[in-house]
Scaffold this active site. Structure first.
Site, PDB file in Angstrom:
ATOM      1  N   TYR A  58     -26.654  21.657 -26.731  1.00  0.00           N
ATOM      2  CA  TYR A  58     -26.193  20.436 -27.376  1.00  0.00           C
ATOM      3  C   TYR A  58     -24.988  20.733 -28.260  1.00  0.00           C
ATOM      4  O   TYR A  58     -24.974  21.690 -29.020  1.00  0.00           O
ATOM      5  CB  TYR A  58     -27.286  19.822 -28.252  1.00  0.00           C
ATOM      6  CG  TYR A  58     -28.482  19.294 -27.518  1.00  0.00           C
ATOM      7  CD1 TYR A  58     -28.472  19.118 -26.141  1.00  0.00           C
ATOM      8  CD2 TYR A  58     -29.639  18.959 -28.205  1.00  0.00           C
ATOM      9  CE1 TYR A  58     -29.586  18.630 -25.481  1.00  0.00           C
ATOM     10  CE2 TYR A  58     -30.758  18.458 -27.555  1.00  0.00           C
ATOM     11  CZ  TYR A  58     -30.727  18.302 -26.187  1.00  0.00           C
ATOM     12  OH  TYR A  58     -31.833  17.819 -25.547  1.00  0.00           O
ATOM     13  N   ARG A 137     -34.608  23.134 -18.225  1.00  0.00           N
ATOM     14  CA  ARG A 137     -34.575  22.414 -16.942  1.00  0.00           C
ATOM     15  C   ARG A 137     -34.721  23.408 -15.793  1.00  0.00           C
ATOM     16  O   ARG A 137     -34.161  24.506 -15.854  1.00  0.00           O
ATOM     17  CB  ARG A 137     -33.254  21.645 -16.798  1.00  0.00           C
ATOM     18  CG  ARG A 137     -33.125  20.825 -15.521  1.00  0.00           C
ATOM     19  CD  ARG A 137     -31.825  20.036 -15.501  1.00  0.00           C
ATOM     20  NE  ARG A 137     -31.801  18.994 -16.506  1.00  0.00           N
ATOM     21  CZ  ARG A 137     -32.331  17.785 -16.354  1.00  0.00           C
ATOM     22  NH1 ARG A 137     -32.948  17.468 -15.225  1.00  0.00           N
ATOM     23  NH2 ARG A 137     -32.244  16.896 -17.323  1.00  0.00           N
ATOM     24  N   SER A 216     -35.242  10.477 -24.508  1.00  0.00           N
ATOM     25  CA  SER A 216     -34.620   9.179 -24.233  1.00  0.00           C
ATOM     26  C   SER A 216     -35.685   8.082 -24.167  1.00  0.00           C
ATOM     27  O   SER A 216     -35.725   7.303 -23.214  1.00  0.00           O
ATOM     28  CB  SER A 216     -33.813   9.221 -22.927  1.00  0.00           C
ATOM     29  OG  SER A 216     -32.989   8.090 -22.794  1.00  0.00           O
ATOM     30  N   LEU A 218     -36.033   5.325 -25.610  1.00  0.00           N
ATOM     31  CA  LEU A 218     -35.588   3.938 -25.781  1.00  0.00           C
ATOM     32  C   LEU A 218     -34.701   3.480 -24.632  1.00  0.00           C
ATOM     33  O   LEU A 218     -33.997   2.482 -24.746  1.00  0.00           O
ATOM     34  CB  LEU A 218     -34.846   3.795 -27.110  1.00  0.00           C
ATOM     35  CG  LEU A 218     -35.667   4.178 -28.352  1.00  0.00           C
ATOM     36  CD1 LEU A 218     -34.826   4.043 -29.611  1.00  0.00           C
ATOM     37  CD2 LEU A 218     -36.929   3.346 -28.445  1.00  0.00           C
TER      38      LEU A 218
END
Length: 294
Positions: A58, A137, A216, A218
């Site tokens: 990030y 991932r 995520s 929302l």
């Protein structure tokens, strides 16, 4: 805020607020001055948020490419130190994603890279042991069973207190749990009103006693038109209750299972305050049935 559990008797149980904070969008730019981020962290802690989630990949802006690697970790570490609140936070990070030149996101789950990722996160976060380190991932170039073997090696080093998975399917979760045992404590997958296909992973986590951290959470609610057209039940219940649709979404996710701990992102105090309030929003059986339908 009500609390939920991450961990077990072997690696240590930690009670955290039922709503966490995703830090992917935190960056110290002109649109996010440092004082705003400091205020957001203060507001999160005041609201009972204890789980903070970052990753070594990030960082601000795709244009920064490889230069963004690790910037989010450095930023949150400096903010927590400035506020003197390290002991109030379970700080989670991830490894296995790589920011490449040109803004590309690539995967690297080779043993050498994952071991280096742990060491570099330790250095950037300024800790002797990572409270929760997550494999970010699956890597199409590395067999997942080999990745699990590397995670077992990392667990044996003592450099991480707890291990989590991210973006894993039920078979991968079960295989990792079989190999890692109590060292595996969590799974972080996408789940939201818009993206519901991780329901089987929630069931596996509940069965195995693992926390499920929706990223995520929302999704589908930020655009007013999409909210009205695709998720009208969330909009209608929010209107009836006098709360935001985002609060309804998070309360619905919490109701899926006691192992669910959503980690919505926030860059402003008002956003995390609104999200945190979802922990106290009790939806009725009829409301939950309406939300389950869409």
């Amino acid at each position: 805020m009500q609390t939920r559990t991450i961990g077990n008797d072997t690696v240590g149980r930690v009670e955290v607020g039922a709503i966490g904070l995703g830090l992917m969008t935190f960056d110290q730019t002109g649109t996010q001055p440092r004082e705003q981020l400091l205020d957001t962290v203060r507001a999160a802690l005041d609201a009972g948020v204890m789980l903070f989630d970052t990753a070594d990949a990030y960082g601000p802006g795709e244009e920064k490419g490889a230069g963004a690697q690790g910037e989010n970790e450095r930023l949150i570490a400096s903010i927590l130190d400035e506020l003197g609140v390290r002991d109030r936070v379970l700080l989670a990070t991830k490894g296995g994603h790589v920011r490449a030149d040109g803004g590309r996101w690539e995967t690297d789950s080779t043993p050498g890279h994952l071991h280096r990722a742990v060491d570099e996160s330790l250095q950037r976060l300024g800790v002797e042991q990572l409270a929760l380190w997550q494999h970010h991932r699956p890597d199409p170039d590395v067999d997942y069973h080999d990745v699990i073997g590397t995670l077992a090696e990392i667990a044996d080093t003592g450099k991480v207190a707890r291990i989590g998975l991210s973006n894993a399917d039920p078979d991968q979760i079960r295989a990792a749990h079989k190999a890692l045992g109590d060292h595996l404590v969590s799974v972080q997958n996408q789940f939201s009103p818009k993206f519901r296909s991780s329901r089987p992973e929630i069931d596996v986590c509940e069965e195995l006693g693992l926390a499920f951290l929706p990223w995520s959470p929302l999704g589908g609610l930020s655009d007013a038109k999409e909210l009205a057209e695709r998720h009208p039940a969330f909009a209608d219940i929010a209107s009836d209750r006098g709360v935001s649709a985002q609060q309804v979404a998070l309360a619905w996710e919490l109701a899926q299972s006691p192992v669910v701990i959503p980690i919505p992102g926030a860059k402003r105090p008002s956003s995390i305050i609104d999200s945190a309030a979802a922990a106290d929003l009790e939806l009725t059986a009829d409301e939950l049935a309406r939300l389950d339908r869409g």
